[in-house]
Write an enzyme that holds these catalytic residues in place. Structure first.
Site, short mmCIF file in Angstrom:
data_model
loop_
_atom_site.label_atom_id
_atom_site.label_comp_id
_atom_site.label_asym_id
_atom_site.label_seq_id
_atom_site.Cartn_x
_atom_site.Cartn_y
_atom_site.Cartn_z
N LYS A 55 67.43 -24.28 35.73
CA LYS A 55 67.57 -25.71 35.47
C LYS A 55 67.44 -26.53 36.75
O LYS A 55 66.85 -27.61 36.75
CB LYS A 55 68.91 -26.01 34.80
CG LYS A 55 69.06 -25.41 33.41
CD LYS A 55 67.98 -25.89 32.44
CE LYS A 55 67.89 -24.99 31.21
NZ LYS A 55 66.54 -24.61 30.82
N GLU A 87 76.43 -32.21 35.11
CA GLU A 87 75.48 -33.24 34.77
C GLU A 87 76.24 -34.42 34.17
O GLU A 87 77.22 -34.23 33.47
CB GLU A 87 74.53 -32.65 33.72
CG GLU A 87 73.22 -33.36 33.56
CD GLU A 87 72.34 -32.56 32.61
OE1 GLU A 87 71.36 -31.96 33.06
OE2 GLU A 87 72.67 -32.51 31.41
N HIS A 142 77.11 -28.67 20.03
CA HIS A 142 75.87 -28.58 20.79
C HIS A 142 74.79 -27.73 20.13
O HIS A 142 73.85 -27.31 20.78
CB HIS A 142 76.13 -28.08 22.22
CG HIS A 142 77.14 -28.91 22.93
ND1 HIS A 142 76.91 -30.23 23.28
CD2 HIS A 142 78.41 -28.64 23.32
CE1 HIS A 142 77.99 -30.70 23.85
NE2 HIS A 142 78.91 -29.77 23.89
N ARG A 155 58.95 -22.23 24.85
CA ARG A 155 58.75 -21.35 23.69
C ARG A 155 58.68 -22.24 22.46
O ARG A 155 58.82 -23.45 22.56
CB ARG A 155 59.96 -20.42 23.56
CG ARG A 155 61.27 -21.21 23.66
CD ARG A 155 62.43 -20.63 22.99
NE ARG A 155 63.67 -21.34 23.30
CZ ARG A 155 64.19 -22.31 22.56
NH1 ARG A 155 63.55 -22.74 21.48
NH2 ARG A 155 65.33 -22.90 22.90
#
Lengths: 501, 162, 501, 162
Positions: free
Chosen positions: A116, A199, A234, A294
């Site tokens: 990330k 984040e 999530h 993907r």
């Protein structure tokens, strides 16, 4: 085009890939674990190779065995589906090293987007907005200090991760240490990499992603957005295209689609991929979240509104064909909504509900698509994701698509495990959802105390129970025996076969 | 035949019987005349007046999972009160140990039997299974007859200790 | 919107209408004959009313009983489907007189378009090209004289008819008398009206039709064309949209769509209707054939390419709602192909194959739609059309749609009756079809001597037969009995129920 | 168990039996080891090597309707009266049913064998295939030995009827 492709996955996505291959005239080999010996994917594939026991670590994550199976069955390419090894750069490399084609991007692109922190740096350099964040070095003090700078609430995320695993919202500094520990543990288990980062967390957020496709000849297009704001813990549960938020904001849609293309270009992306953004519903700002290198679970909504077959396009691209269209040829027509039907208990913290699927009758109606890898007689086990099916409705308008999806959910019969069908219907019926005001917190905000309906017992149910007992105990026939017969009903004989179940 | 189904801790008694080509079902004081339209693959379609209802029924041991009109219900077979009372007065029911078919019933109601005496012969998995008397006693009630297909745990007969 | 609608039809179209109603929240009442007591339509409808015995003349054509059933069950509208009374103006009038809404055009429009001679005069006056023709008075001499003027080959058609019934190609005067007699008989039986007329016959013809929709507020749109040139004995078997012929002729498409609108306007048409044209493949001339004042069997291909639900729109229009779109909002995207799966023997003059459907497993794949009114255990009888299902594939391009349709046909399992599946696959594979050179004579030209493939018997079939015998005779179990069970398998018990079959 | 199925006027003899958790099916001289994956609703899923095949089987009296790989076949149970005629007298050669390797030769020249007795074991596609005597007889000539790689239809031995 390939003559034979190995599918390194299971369940509905393996079935989906088999069907795409069949339309392209490609033979399929599926790998399977002992738990999946009787699965629909194994049944439908041309060949099936056992690669280990039920735990993924001994089968679907065993890159060595999968590549060996591909070699032994003379496959030319490997389709990883999603989950498992689909975003594992080392696996993609192994496939390549074995002289086979990996149906997906290059190992380099997977690696770049998989880390990330690296991904954020890359896309930022390409001019794509990203969230204020902090990539940790593993020391708790540093995380705590960085968190103070970023401000709360914030998100703890797995550096290598995706799909919500290892992800946690932290609202104050007291919660942080425990969250770091738990996420690190989860990340280690899920991705064999326990690195984390922090984040900024947007409270009133929309999750909107852009599907892109790129061939090996330098052509790249986007296929518009999907909105996936309806999530529980999530995990996406309802996805749609177009996004109700972007419908009135065409410039924002365009900006996001262009940003997605830039993000993909920043890693010289090829094949199908998805750039995920978080959008601040108040300000209209959008930020790059991650790129999934993907196929996505929710790819069918894009297929419905853009008249494409993403899996077939993945195979064509991997085989070296150029994209069969340019950006200007693409359109986003009508409205499509997908919901994920899980064996889980929404009234009990969405706990998976394992057990046998005693009866499964999927709905059948125009513009209803059911992607499923299970049928009656199969089991929902602890080993795998408890998703039973994806149900996709396509219609001219969003209200029609909602009605169609609801009617299909109402007609879906699943007995033996608890499902989220009643929950999904209630979400679809919620005024916020109906108005398209779908932020990521809708579920926790409006459905925290959700309870399944407990209707009074209709007499017809008792009648059905009594009739079934009566018929079973052998009442005299009304008519002569019909000619048709089911010689294999497990009910009919004492010898019941369920090998490997 | 009378059936007792338990749902949400409430036991419902249902009497169902053939009536010509139809079925007569009595629940409490409500009587329904039912025409069976179709019964295949766990799907049970029946007519009740001008309504045609579709129920999906799946058995899991004593449990019934039933779907009707977008809702599902879980019922279980309640022990018949008659049997339960009988049990209190010293009679106990002997049940099938597995899903199978009754091949022969070797005793009749009222008959005195010895411990170990074969009472019923089941066939299951190609094996003959002899259901024998666990103790000396008297056959109070026969609950099966030759040819019946029986479920695991379904009572076959009631045997009273003497 | 209506609260409750009666469906005056059976089979797949009754099922289709029920599903559309369900999405709109409308309750359904279906009428049925004794032969259909166990049908899927009866099962799915909220209520079902028996109206007579199997022969349509005693049930589905009994307007009186149907209207009475609608009244007794408090329906507000009647949907006639297609076939049976759907184009019977008297029935539409009876429905109206009973204070109910007929889901279709006005009795006047039905009558005007139903009498072919009047229809031709009307549309001709509206500037729509028609074929040279002769409307007979019943006297053979007059027909013979008119035929000489028109020239051979010509078509004998039922004045009141449609759907190929009573239709015959006549190539010389010697054939005419017998053709007139036979057509007259058929027309009398099918439409209770034995009047005939003659029409110029185009040898290399394409059958292209235009779907229109008109509300009760003066709004009318077309939904582009369907090409239905693949016919056997004047019965459509494969239909598609767009027409491969019109794809390279956009001005012709536009001219035909405009002509269709003019034809519909000439009778103040409301609701859904189809204007059929014959196109001379050599000259590109097109001629009005007839207007079908009802839903068409092949409506799903239009639904697929235009993202509309024609049945729901029919109901909305009948309920007085305005069209939810204008012409400019409509599009024709991707390519859709439908084929009709019949219980018939294509190698034996397409003779219907009656019998029990022992096993039916429809295909399931993205963008595959199956419209069917039967399932395993049902029978194909002499009383009704032997159509088992309509299979519709939708894809971005025509070649993809063909491949998709073929894969779905390959996966369709139907045991117990002879079907045309192998035949349809061979038609799809024919070079003329693949190139889109689909004229109405393709079948008789290229498939007159068609024979089904007779592959050698694979050992696997013998293995399956032996295993099924072995399992049935009760071998010892491999595993313990699974919990799931099929208490109603007709195989399992001596008491088999099949009421009214 | 032996079954005889008629298809297109030809009678095929099929021997099928349990072998542990699998089934051993012999058709003519070809032997298959089959794993049953699933059997429900007329659907029969079985594994043969790394191929998993799905057949749909429906019975209609003596007729079997079977769909496999997009094709359907109609078989019927052959009448016992249609019992196999004894092979023509004299020696006939037994051939390999597929390309494979001879694992073992179980008989020697001159030996008397019984109908059904295994004579040669081949290995092909990871399956052992037993070539058995189609009738009582005498081994006239051996045409293979262990380790030989043989082609489909290659004669393995000659067997004379006695």
């Amino acid at each position: 085009m390939f003559k034979r492709v190995l599918i390194a996955n299971r369940g509905e996505i393996a079935v989906r890939i088999i069907r795409a291959c069949r339309e392209l005239g490609i033979e399929t080999v599926v790998v399977y674990s002992e738990a999946d010996a009787g699965s629909l994917a194994v049944q439908l594939a041309d060949r099936a190779v056992l690669i280990g026991s039920a735990p993924p670590s001994d089968s679907y994550l065993r890159a060595d065995r999968i590549v060996e199976a591909a070699r032994q069955t003379h496959c030319q390419a490997v389709h990883p589906g999603f989950g498992f090894l689909s975003e594992n750069a080392a696996f993609a490399q192994m496939v390549r090293d074995a002289g086979l084609t990996f149906v997906g991007p290059s190992p380099e692109a997977i690696r770049a987007m998989g880390l990330k922190t690296e991904a954020l740096a890359r896309v930022r350099a390409a001019g794509v907005p990203t969230l204020p964040s902090y990539a940790g070095n593993g020391l708790q003090e540093d995380f705590l200090r960085a968190a103070e700078q970023l401000g709360y609430p914030l998100l703890v995320k797995a550096a290598a991760g995706g799909g919500g695993k290892g992800m946690r919202v932290v609202r104050n500094s007291a919660e942080l240490p425990e969250a770091l520990e738990a996420s690190s543990r989860e990340a280690g288990k899920a991705f064999a990499d326990n690195r984390l980062f922090l984040e900024r967390y947007i409270e009133s957020a929309r999750h909107i992603e852009v599907q892109i496709l790129a061939d090996q000849h330098g052509n790249m297009v986007h296929l518009f957005e999907r909105e996936c704001s309806i999530q529980r813990r999530h995990q996406k549960i309802i996805e749609e295209s177009p996004s109700p938020y972007l419908e009135s904001r065409p410039e924002l849609r365009d900006a996001m689609c262009q940003a997605a293309l830039r993000a993909a270009q920043s890693v010289s992306y090829t094949n199908a991929g998805t750039v995920e953004f978080i959008v601040d519903a108040h300000t209209g700002e959008f930020f790059f979240l991650e790129m999934n290198t993907r196929l996505q679970v929710e790819h069918p909504v894009t297929e419905a509104i853009a008249d494409v077959d993403l899996v077939q396009l993945q195979l064509r691209i991997a085989a070296g064909e150029p994209l069969p269209f340019r950006q200007a040829d693409l359109y986003q027509r009508g409205h499509a909504i997908e919901c994920r039907i899980y064996a889980e208990d929404p009234a009990n913290n969405f706990l998976p509900s394992t057990g046998d699927l005693l009866c499964v009758v999927p709905p059948s109606a125009p513009n209803i698509r059911v992607d499923s890898g299970v049928r009656a007689g199969d089991s929902i086990t602890i080993h795998y994701d408890p998703m039973i099916a994806k149900l996709i409705a396509h219609a001219r308008t969003r209200p029609e698509a909602i009605r169609r999806l609801d009617a299909a959910l109402a007609a879906y019969v699943i007995l033996g495990v608890t499902t989220n069908i009643a929950f999904l219907r209630d979400v679809l019926a919620h005024p916020d959802f109906q108005r398209g005001e779908t932020t990521t917190t809708l579920i926790e905000r409006a459905f925290a105390a959700w309870q399944p309906p407990s209707p009074p017992l209709p007499d017809a149910v008792l009648i059905a129970a009594a009739l079934s007992q009566l018929l079973q105990s052998g009442a005299p026939a009304l008519n002569a025996a019909p000619a048709q017969s089911d010689p294999f009903s497990p009910w009919s004989r004492p010898d019941n076969f369920r090998v490997g179940a | 035949m009378e059936f007792r189904f338990e749902h949400a801790q409430v036991v419902h008694s249902v009497r169902a019987e053939r009536d010509g080509e139809s079925f007569r079902v009595r629940i409490g004081e409500r009587t329904y005349l039912i025409d069976l339209v179709r019964a295949a693959g766990g799907e049970l379609v029946f007519r009740l007046g001008d309504q045609v209802l579709t129920a999906y029924v799946a058995r899991d041991g004593d449990a019934f999972h039933i779907a009707l009109n977008s809702q599902s219900f879980r019922l279980s077979l309640a022990k018949p009160s008659a049997r339960r009372k009988a049990a209190e007065s010293g009679a106990a029911s002997l049940s099938a140990s597995m899903h199978g078919q009754v091949v022969r019933v070797l005793v009749s109601e009222g008959e005195m039997v010895k411990r170990g005496q074969p009472l019923v012969i089941l066939e299951a998995m190609k094996m003959e299974i002899r259901v024998t008397a666990p103790h000396d006693g008297r056959v109070v009630r026969l609950l099966c007859s030759a040819g019946d297909v029986v479920q695991r745990a379904q009572p076959l007969l009631e045997l009273a200790e003497v």
